[in-house]
Design a protein around this motif. Structure first.
Motif, short mmCIF file in Angstrom:
data_model
loop_
_atom_site.label_atom_id
_atom_site.label_comp_id
_atom_site.label_asym_id
_atom_site.label_seq_id
_atom_site.Cartn_x
_atom_site.Cartn_y
_atom_site.Cartn_z
N LEU A 37 0.85 -1.19 0.00
CA LEU A 37 0.00 0.00 0.00
C LEU A 37 0.88 1.23 0.00
O LEU A 37 1.76 1.38 0.84
CB LEU A 37 -0.88 0.02 1.26
N ARG A 38 0.69 2.08 -1.00
CA ARG A 38 1.46 3.32 -1.06
C ARG A 38 0.50 4.48 -0.87
O ARG A 38 -0.54 4.53 -1.53
CB ARG A 38 2.16 3.43 -2.41
N VAL A 39 0.84 5.39 0.02
CA VAL A 39 -0.05 6.51 0.33
C VAL A 39 0.50 7.78 -0.30
O VAL A 39 1.64 8.18 -0.02
CB VAL A 39 -0.21 6.68 1.85
N ALA A 40 -0.29 8.40 -1.13
CA ALA A 40 0.10 9.66 -1.79
C ALA A 40 -0.51 10.83 -1.03
O ALA A 40 -1.59 10.71 -0.46
CB ALA A 40 -0.41 9.67 -3.23
N GLY B 257 1.05 10.59 -10.24
CA GLY B 257 2.47 10.48 -10.57
C GLY B 257 3.03 9.12 -10.22
O GLY B 257 3.75 8.50 -11.00
N GLU B 258 2.65 8.61 -9.05
CA GLU B 258 3.14 7.29 -8.63
C GLU B 258 2.55 6.20 -9.52
O GLU B 258 3.23 5.27 -9.93
CB GLU B 258 2.78 7.06 -7.16
N ALA B 259 1.28 6.35 -9.84
CA ALA B 259 0.63 5.36 -10.71
C ALA B 259 1.29 5.36 -12.09
O ALA B 259 1.51 4.30 -12.69
CB ALA B 259 -0.85 5.69 -10.84
N VAL C 18 -3.09 4.84 -2.82
CA VAL C 18 -4.26 5.54 -2.29
C VAL C 18 -3.83 6.93 -1.87
O VAL C 18 -2.65 7.17 -1.57
CB VAL C 18 -4.87 4.78 -1.10
N ASP C 19 -4.77 7.86 -1.84
CA ASP C 19 -4.39 9.18 -1.34
C ASP C 19 -4.64 9.20 0.17
O ASP C 19 -5.27 8.32 0.75
CB ASP C 19 -5.12 10.30 -2.09
N ARG C 20 -4.10 10.25 0.80
CA ARG C 20 -4.14 10.35 2.26
C ARG C 20 -5.58 10.40 2.77
O ARG C 20 -5.90 9.84 3.82
CB ARG C 20 -3.36 11.59 2.70
N GLU C 21 -6.46 11.02 1.98
CA GLU C 21 -7.86 11.11 2.40
C GLU C 21 -8.47 9.71 2.54
O GLU C 21 -9.17 9.42 3.50
CB GLU C 21 -8.67 11.90 1.36
N ALA C 22 -8.14 8.85 1.60
CA ALA C 22 -8.73 7.49 1.65
C ALA C 22 -8.03 6.65 2.69
O ALA C 22 -8.63 5.79 3.33
CB ALA C 22 -8.60 6.84 0.27
N LEU D 118 -6.26 1.98 -7.64
CA LEU D 118 -6.10 3.41 -7.37
C LEU D 118 -7.33 3.88 -6.61
O LEU D 118 -8.47 3.69 -7.08
CB LEU D 118 -5.98 4.19 -8.69
N VAL D 119 -7.12 4.44 -5.41
CA VAL D 119 -8.24 4.80 -4.53
C VAL D 119 -8.03 6.20 -3.98
O VAL D 119 -6.94 6.52 -3.48
CB VAL D 119 -8.35 3.80 -3.36
N SER D 120 -9.07 7.02 -4.07
CA SER D 120 -8.93 8.39 -3.55
C SER D 120 -10.22 8.84 -2.89
O SER D 120 -11.32 8.38 -3.23
CB SER D 120 -8.61 9.36 -4.70
N GLY D 121 -10.07 9.73 -1.90
CA GLY D 121 -11.23 10.37 -1.28
C GLY D 121 -11.61 9.74 0.05
O GLY D 121 -11.51 8.52 0.24
N ALA D 122 -12.05 10.61 0.97
CA ALA D 122 -12.43 10.17 2.33
C ALA D 122 -13.59 9.17 2.26
O ALA D 122 -13.74 8.32 3.14
CB ALA D 122 -12.80 11.38 3.17
N GLY D 123 -14.38 9.23 1.21
CA GLY D 123 -15.53 8.33 1.08
C GLY D 123 -15.12 6.86 0.95
O GLY D 123 -15.95 5.96 1.08
N LYS D 124 -13.82 6.64 0.65
CA LYS D 124 -13.37 5.23 0.48
C LYS D 124 -12.66 4.71 1.74
O LYS D 124 -12.19 3.58 1.79
CB LYS D 124 -12.39 5.17 -0.70
#
Ligand code: 6PG
Length: 247
Positions: A11-14, A22-24, A234-238, A196-202
Motif C-alpha cells: 500500500l502506497r499513500v500519496a 504520478g506514482e501510478a 491511495v491518497d491520504r484522504e482514503a 487506485l483509490v482516492s477520497g475520504a468516502g473510500k
C-alpha cells in the motif's frame, strides 16, 4: 509518498491525487516496459471512474517514452451508453489520453457500450480471445473501488461474481444501471493489478479490504491475481491514519 509498514498487499499513500497520479504513472510505465522486454506486445486494462483520470492525462502527456505501437488497451468495464456519452469510460480515456497521445497504440479495444449488455459482453469476450488467445492474461489491470466495495462493474452479491466467463453483463445500483464488466476469472488471470483509490468516502471500505482480514463479501477483496498481490496506491484522504495502522 509513504508505504504502509504492514504486511499484505503493498500500500502506497500519496499526499494527494496529483501525487497518486504520478506514482501510478511510474508503476504503469515500469510494468509495461518490463512486459515489452519479454513479449512482442503488452496488454493494459484501464479502469473507469474519476480517480485514474490524472494518470491517463499523465500517460497522454508524458507517456511518449512508451512503445505504444506495441501496447493494446482494454477496459475493465463499461456503462451501456454511446461512446460519446459523458458516462462512457471509453469516452473518458479518449479525452484524457488518446486525444493527447499523438501515437497509435497497437489496439484500442473498447467495450461496445452502444449494444445491449449481453451482446456487448459476448462481443468483448470474443475480442479478448481474438487478440490475447484462449486464456488471456493481461499484463496490468488498473482498477478502482466503490464505497460499497465494488470494482470494475462487479457489485456485491451480483451473479457476475461467480461467472466462469471472461466478460459478463451486470447491473449497477447507481445509474447507468446496465454495465459490462471483466469478471474475476479475467482479472485474476492478470500478471499484475493496480488499485487506485482516492477520497475520504473510500476510507471505510478500504479498511474492510486491507489485512489482516479482508471482507470477502466485497468484490474488490476477491481480486487475487495469480501473478502477484495487487499494488494499492491511495491518497491520504482514503488512507486515513486508522487504515494505515491496520496495515
Ligand atoms: C466505473 C468504474 C468503477 C470505479 C469505481 C471508483 O465504471 O465506475 O469501473 O469501478 O473504478 O466506482 O470510481 P472513482 O474513481 O470515481 O471513485
Amino acid at each position: 509518498m509513504t508505504s504502509a509498514p504492514a504486511a499484505g498487499d503493498p500500500l502506497r499513500v500519496a499526499r494527494d491525487r496529483r501525487e497518486l497520479a504520478g506514482e501510478a504513472f511510474r508503476v504503469v510505465r515500469e510494468c509495461l516496459r518490463s512486459a515489452l522486454e519479454r513479449r512482442e506486445e503488452a496488454s493494459l486494462v484501464l479502469a473507469g471512474g474519476s480517480t485514474p483520470l490524472g494518470l491517463y492525462q499523465r500517460l497522454g502527456r508524458g507517456g511518449g517514452s512508451l512503445e505504444w505501437e506495441r501496447i493494446r488497451l482494454f477496459w475493465s468495464d463499461e456503462r451501456c451508453v454511446e461512446p460519446g456519452d459523458r458516462a462512457s469510460n471509453f469516452g473518458a480515456v479518449r479525452e484524457a489520453l488518446l486525444s493527447k497521445l499523438g501515437r497509435r497504440p497497437a489496439g484500442v479495444h473498447r467495450i461496445l457500450g452502444e449494444l445491449s449488455a449481453a451482446a456487448a459482453a459476448e462481443s468483448y469476450e470474443s475480442e479478448l480471445r481474438r487478440h490475447l488467445g484462449r486464456a488471456p492474461s493481461f499484463d496490468l489491470v488498473i482498477l478502482g473501488i466503490g464505497a460499497d466495495g465494488h470494482t470494475a462493474s462487479l457489485f456485491p452479491g451480483g451473479p457476475e461474481l461467480e461467472s466462469p466467463r471472461l466478460v459478463a453483463p451486470s447491473r449497477s445500483p447507481q445509474p447507468p444501471v446496465e454495465r459490462v464488466t471483466l469478471t474475476l476469472t479475467a482479472i485474476n488471470a492478470a500478471r499484475a493489478v493496480l488499485f487506485l483509490v482516492s477520497g475520504a468516502g473510500k476510507r471505510q471500505v478500504l479498511r474492510r479490504l486491507r489485512p489482516p482480514a479482508p471482507d470477502l463479501s466485497l468484490p474488490a477483496a476477491r481480486v487475487r491475481p495469480l501473478g502477484a498481490a495487487p499494488v494499492w496506491i491511495v491518497d491520504r484522504e482514503a488512507a486515513g491514519e486508522a487504515a494505515l495502522a491496520r496495515g
